[in-house]
Every structure is written in C-alpha cells, then in structure tokens.
Design an enzyme around this catalytic site. Structure first.
Site, PDB file in Angstrom:
ATOM      1  N   GLY A  46       0.834  -1.188   0.000  1.00 40.74           N
ATOM      2  CA  GLY A  46       0.000   0.000   0.000  1.00 40.74           C
ATOM      3  C   GLY A  46       0.867   1.235   0.000  1.00 40.74           C
ATOM      4  O   GLY A  46       2.088   1.162  -0.183  1.00 40.74           O
TER       5      GLY A  46
ATOM      6  N   LYS B 200       4.543  -5.199   8.975  1.00 42.76           N
ATOM      7  CA  LYS B 200       4.206  -4.028   8.177  1.00 42.76           C
ATOM      8  C   LYS B 200       5.489  -3.231   7.965  1.00 42.76           C
ATOM      9  O   LYS B 200       5.950  -2.512   8.853  1.00 42.76           O
ATOM     10  CB  LYS B 200       3.156  -3.186   8.908  1.00 42.76           C
ATOM     11  CG  LYS B 200       2.714  -1.926   8.186  1.00 42.76           C
ATOM     12  CD  LYS B 200       1.666  -1.210   9.022  1.00 42.76           C
ATOM     13  CE  LYS B 200       1.229   0.106   8.393  1.00 42.76           C
ATOM     14  NZ  LYS B 200       0.217   0.805   9.219  1.00 42.76           N
TER      15      LYS B 200
ATOM     16  N   ASP C 198      -9.207   6.224   9.496  1.00 41.50           N
ATOM     17  CA  ASP C 198      -9.163   5.545   8.194  1.00 41.50           C
ATOM     18  C   ASP C 198      -9.927   4.229   8.265  1.00 41.50           C
ATOM     19  O   ASP C 198      -9.437   3.178   7.856  1.00 41.50           O
ATOM     20  CB  ASP C 198      -7.715   5.296   7.779  1.00 41.50           C
ATOM     21  CG  ASP C 198      -7.589   4.954   6.283  1.00 41.50           C
ATOM     22  OD1 ASP C 198      -8.518   5.293   5.513  1.00 41.50           O
ATOM     23  OD2 ASP C 198      -6.576   4.347   5.895  1.00 41.50           O
TER      24      ASP C 198
END
Length: 396
Positions: A80, A98, A195
């Site tokens: 992303g 991540k 988000d």
C-alpha cells in the site's frame, strides 16, 4: 513532580527535547505507564505527553523493539502507500510485518515522526476487537528498515472474508466493529481512527472482526493535545469513506473526529451488506467528493440482497443516521453498540465471548525479546533529568 510538568504542555523545554534526551524521556514515560499505579487523570496526561513527544522527536520506547523475528517467503503478501506487508514468525507464532516505505536515508527521521504516534497509540490499546501490537523490528543493522509487528490474520480482511463466506451472519461483525470503535472513542484520551474501511478490519481465527491500521489515528484531548499527531490526516484517509466535512478543502483546521469515524462506520456497513465499496458505480473520486458534499449517500442494496444478508429497515436506518450531514447529530459509537446489541439477530451473540484470535502467550513472551527494558535505565534517566531541572520534585 513530573506530573506538574505534564500539566503544562506548552512548556517548551519538555517537548522540544530531541535525540538521546527525547529517547530517555519516552523510555521513562512508557515505564511509568506500564508499571506505576496511576490515577486515570495522570495516566491520561502521561499518555498524551508520550504521544506528543514521540511524534515530535521520532523516538519511541526501547521496550517496543523486538528480536527473534524472521521474515517468511520471497515476496510481500500485500502493499500500500505506507509500504509492504510480509508474513513472518516470532517464536512459534506467525506474524504480520508491516514494513514502512522509505527510499532515502534522509527520509527515515521524518518517517519515524509520522509513525511514532501510531506506534505509541497502538502500544497503549488492549481490546478483543482491536488487533494487538507486538512491537517494532529493524530489518537491518543501520535501523533504516522499520516494520511494525502484529498477529497474522489468516482470514484476511472483512471484504476478503465475506467473499469466501457469503452466508455468514454479518450483524455479529457489525457489532464487533462498533465495539472496537467504542473502545477507541471512550479512552482517556479518546482515539480517532481516521481511516476506517473494510480493508482495515481483519477477521480472527474465531471469526471476529478487529480494527487495525492506526496510521491516521490521533489522540484527542482538548486540554492536552491541541494538534493531530498526523497533520495531514484529513487528506490522507480513503476518500470514499470520508465524511463530507473532511472533503471541504477550503475550510481551515479540518481534522478527523469521532463523528467522521461514525460516518466511515456507516460506509463499512454498506460494504459489508452490499459487497461493494461506497459509490462503486462512480469511477472518479472527484465526482464522489462532489456528490457527497452535495448530500449524496450510498443507496440501499437491492431488496433480495437485503433479505438474504439481514439488512432490515432498522439496520438501514442506523447506517443512514451515521451519514447525517450535521456531524453533531450522528450517533456515538456507544449508541451504535447499544442499538446493534438490541437487534434480534445479535441475541445469541450476547452469550458468546469476543474471543481473541491470536496466541495470548505471545504477549507474555515479549519480555524475553526486548532489546532493553525501560525500567533498567529509569533510575539513571531520572538522575539525568534532575540535572536539567525538569523533575525538581521527582522522587525516584
């Protein structure tokens, strides 16, 4: 006392510390939060100060740095704007790594400032409907490749899960999401996710929904933190899930709020019951933005789909209330939980515990993987800061 210093968040010498001084302070603040017996008001002050100092200095506590992490596979499993997600292992548990995106060494400091608030906020949270944070891992010796470690969710996000399991009871998932949001909003300080969307809701092995990806999260306490930990939060959230007040780019100081999170919750509900993203029929994000600011909202899915998936009139009215133009008129997360729990479809869920979908023993193993426990240097840190007259009345 240190608490006296923290009551004055504008005191420049405290929040202006950088490099090793800031590092020592964030270590001490996290140690106090973890091991001191604090009143709710003091805990709120320490947490807010830790978030603020970390986001300004790009430093986070040593107790969050892990070892014994191994990256698995030759390629990432997802990517992303933030970077990549890899599968890894931590002791016997499969984990998600991540990996934050950075192209030049000069970007590392700014990257840390951006994500340090996420790291700090995530570290303080603990709830069955939030993915837990295990810690930070450095991929190289120079500490320029940073990744955030959390449990691996084999079922993927809620969008992927519902494609594979279309007959699952969706009201359970809605209640899980609302509970996670209620926990964030009701904290001291309260946390704005910023988000919320289907891709940021993961499904545990026990088939429960958990919120993740706090990259845009910010702590909100008007007395303690006056600015968002991520200044550009209003423009970086995924547009089709954003509330109309966030799409007005002519307004000054527009930030994500509890009410804008609730708007996004309604859009997630639309995703869950329709199987589509909001305004999927419109290709241009620009036209979506224009439509939303003029009052357009996602339409109710076809009747046959509503009947099959349980989107009755009561639940549709709840989703519509989340989309009210007047942010102050939208329901709170607490109210959403109460309404969803009262629905007949969730009657059985009331007796079903929101079980964790990860290895609970892993968190107890974390202490054996820490690079440097903060309390091991607390006494030294206190002495250093006494010399700077920051903790004049502090008693070690």
């Amino acid at each position: 006392m240190l608490a006296k210093v923290l009551e004055e968040p504008e005191r420049g010498e405290f929040f202006a510390r950088r490099e090793d001084e800031a590092h020592s302070l964030v270590n001490l603040l996290q140690a106090i939060l973890d091991y001191a017996s604090l009143s709710p008001s003091l805990k709120r002050r320490f947490t807010s100060a830790l978030i603020r100092l970390s986001s300004k200095s790009g430093r986070f506590p040593d107790c969050m740095v892990l070892e014994e992490v191994t990256r698995l596979g030759e390629d990432p499993v997802a990517a992303g704007s933030f970077g990549e997600v890899w599968k890894g292992s931590f002791y016997s548990e499969v984990i998600a790594m991540k990996v934050l995106k950075v192209y030049e060494r000069s970007n590392v400091k700014e990257l840390l400032k951006r994500f340090s608030a996420e790291i700090i906020i995530w570290r303080q949270l603990s709830h069955p409907n939030l993915i837990p944070f295990y810690g930070v891992y450095y991929l190289n010796a120079s500490k320029t490749r940073i990744c955030l470690i959390s449990p691996w969710m084999q079922n993927g996000n809620v969008v992927q899960y519902l494609r594979r399991e279309p007959d699952i009871e969706r009201s359970y998932l809605m209640l899980d999401i609302a509970r996670g949001l209620e926990y964030l909003h009701s904290g001291k300080p309260g946390i704005v996710h910023g988000d919320l969307k289907g891709e940021n809701i993961l499904i545990t092995s026990s088939r429960r929904a958990c919120l993740t990806d706090f990259g845009l999260a910010s702590a909100r306490d008007s007395e303690l933190i006056m600015s968002s930990s991520t200044p550009n939060a209003r423009v970086t959230g995924t547009l089709r899930w954003q509330a109309p007040e966030l799409l007005n780019y002519e307004a000054e100081n527009t930030r994500s709020t509890f009410a804008s999170d609730v708007y996004s919750f309604g859009c997630v509900g639309y995703e869950i019951y329709s199987g589509e993203i909001p305004f999927h029929e419109v290709k241009s994000d620009y036209y979506v933005m224009q439509s939303v600011t003029r009052g357009a909202r996602p339409p109710r899915p076809p009747l046959s789909l509503c009947q099959t998936r349980g989107l009755d009139d009561t639940l549709w009215a709840i989703l519509q209330s989340c989309w009210l133009k007047d942010a102050a008129a939208r329901p709170t997360a607490e109210y959403l939980v109460s309404r969803l729990r009262a629905m007949p479809r969730n009657a059985e869920e009331k007796t079903t515990p929101a079980a964790h979908g990860w290895d609970r023993l892993t968190r107890s193993r974390l202490s054996h993987s820490l690079v440097d426990h903060p309390l091991s240097c607390s006494a030294k840190v206190v002495q250093e800061w006494k010399q700077l007259s920051l903790f004049e009345d502090w008693e070690a």
